[in-house]
Write an enzyme that holds these catalytic residues in place. Structure first.
Site, PDB file in Angstrom:
ATOM      1  N   THR A 211     -21.297 -30.159  25.768  1.00 53.01           N
ATOM      2  CA  THR A 211     -20.857 -30.575  24.427  1.00 53.01           C
ATOM      3  C   THR A 211     -19.372 -30.911  24.412  1.00 53.01           C
ATOM      4  OG1 THR A 211     -22.540 -29.288  23.325  1.00 53.01           O
ATOM      5  CG2 THR A 211     -20.499 -29.580  22.106  1.00 53.01           C
ATOM      6  N   ASP A 242     -25.818 -25.113  17.499  1.00 52.62           N
ATOM      7  CA  ASP A 242     -24.724 -24.645  16.643  1.00 52.62           C
ATOM      8  C   ASP A 242     -23.727 -25.743  16.271  1.00 52.62           C
ATOM      9  OD1 ASP A 242     -24.071 -24.702  19.449  1.00 52.62           O
ATOM     10  OD2 ASP A 242     -22.135 -23.834  18.918  1.00 52.62           O
ATOM     11  N   GLY A 263     -21.630 -23.861  24.204  1.00 56.85           N
ATOM     12  CA  GLY A 263     -22.388 -22.788  24.839  1.00 56.85           C
ATOM     13  C   GLY A 263     -23.807 -22.823  24.327  1.00 56.85           C
TER      14      GLY A 263
END
Ligand code: ASP
Length: 345
Positions: A211, A242, A263
């Protein structure tokens, strides 16, 4: 004659006070700073060649410079964050935009969010397949819609109405991500990893979350954060991580800090990581360093979470904690000093 002297005196006084006002204004300008990340993970196991490593470092540096130039010219942190993320989205090296990982259905589904710390305005997209730069869609949702979070086909329709660049899904194809999926597609492993450039993917061992994200502070002292991702390779059922969730992977508040995470998203959602860092600063009156270290290195780690974040506070202090053995990251600090790092501390 005395009249002329008087006029000259008046002009010079006005000149001085103008220069004075300018100097004061310059003095009052906030120091600018910016940080980016391109994902965290067991990066030592990637076995990058010196050339590949250079490519990663150069692209991170380009993203930093792109955002910093905007800040230097007096541009907003929101513009800087968006422009820096565009550079990383357009690079096939990172898991965002071009270079996004494939889902179990052999397509690319991307998520992104952006937030303005000045007014807490924010925008987010999830599960988009045809928007070339998902962070731009998050931005127009923030600026030009009455909503915060759009998903799937509706988000694509809105992006098209806002004249964003729409591409054929094949634009997002990269061979390395396709080969990666072929190794994963018949497994039922969730929380699978990003690519290893050696082509050797062992789920949850050689993990790398690719990401991208950016945080910045502009000369007005305004903070902004943005995150863009293809999510987890081999994800199913329109899974959303997220990154586009305000408070989990992305958050900005002028009172405290701006944060972008990377993560395994499920852990960051459960712990509401980005907002938790901000809330600790606000309610406990502690520094960014203490708040970010506590949330990432203690809470997240203890919960078995993997990954890290980049964060910047209202003074331009930057923190980049992570629980993995590396994180693609870099910053240009308030003194204008640039640093790009992968596994080195
Ligand atoms: N956080 C992202 C997600 O869970 C993945 C990443 O950071 O690479 O979707």
């Amino acid at each position: 004659m005395s009249r002329i002297i008087l006029i000259l005196f008046f002009i010079s006084m006005t000149g001085i006070s103008y220069v004075d006002a300018q100097a004061k204004k310059n003095l009052m300008k906030h120091s600018i700073a910016i940080a980016v990340h391109g994902g965290a993970g067991n990066l030592k196991k990637l076995g990058l060649t010196p050339e590949q490593e250079k490519n990663y470092r150069d692209t991170l540096a380009l993203a930093l410079h792109t955002g910093y130039e905007i800040l230097k010219k007096g541009g907003s942190s929101v513009d800087a964050v968006q422009a820096a993320i565009n550079v990383l989205e357009d690079s096939p090296l990172f898991n965002a935009g071009k270079g996004s990982v494939f889902t179990n259905d052999s397509i690319n589904e991307m998520d992104a969010a952006i937030m303005n710390g000045a007014d807490l305005k924010c925008g987010a997209v999830a599960g988009v397949r045809t928007i070339k730069n998902p962070i731009n869609a998050a931005r127009v949702i923030m600026d030009s819609s009455q909503f915060v979070f759009l998903s799937g086909r509706g988000a694509e329709k809105f992006a098209a109405e806002q004249h964003l660049e729409i591409v054929d899904p094949s634009y997002f194809y990269t061979k390395s991500r396709w080969d990666q999926l072929q190794k994963l597609i018949h497994t039922d492993t969730v929380a699978l990893d990003h690519d290893s450039t050696t082509g050797d993917i062992t789920p949850m061992k050689d993990e790398k979350f690719g990401t991208v994200g950016c945080v910045a502070i502009d000369e007005h002292g305004n903070l902004a954060a943005g995150t863009s991702t293809g999510g987890l390779a081999n994800k199913k059922y329109n899974r959303i991580g997220d990154s586009p969730l305000i408070g989990a992977g992305t958050y900005a508040n002028n009172k405290t800090c701006a944060v972008s995470c990377t993560g395994k998203g499920e852990d960051f959602i459960r712990l509401v990581v980005a907002y938790d860092i901000s809330a600790l600063m606000q309610y406990r009156n502690i520094t960014l360093k203490d708040a970010a270290t506590y949330v990432i290195m203690q809470k997240l780690k203890k919960a078995g979470g993997r990954g890290g974040c980049i964060a910047i506070d209202k003074y331009g202090h930057i923190q980049m904690p992570y629980t993995t053995d590396g994180m693609f990251r870099g910053y240009i600090d308030t003194k204008g000093k640039m640093n790009v790092m992968i596994w080195e501390k």
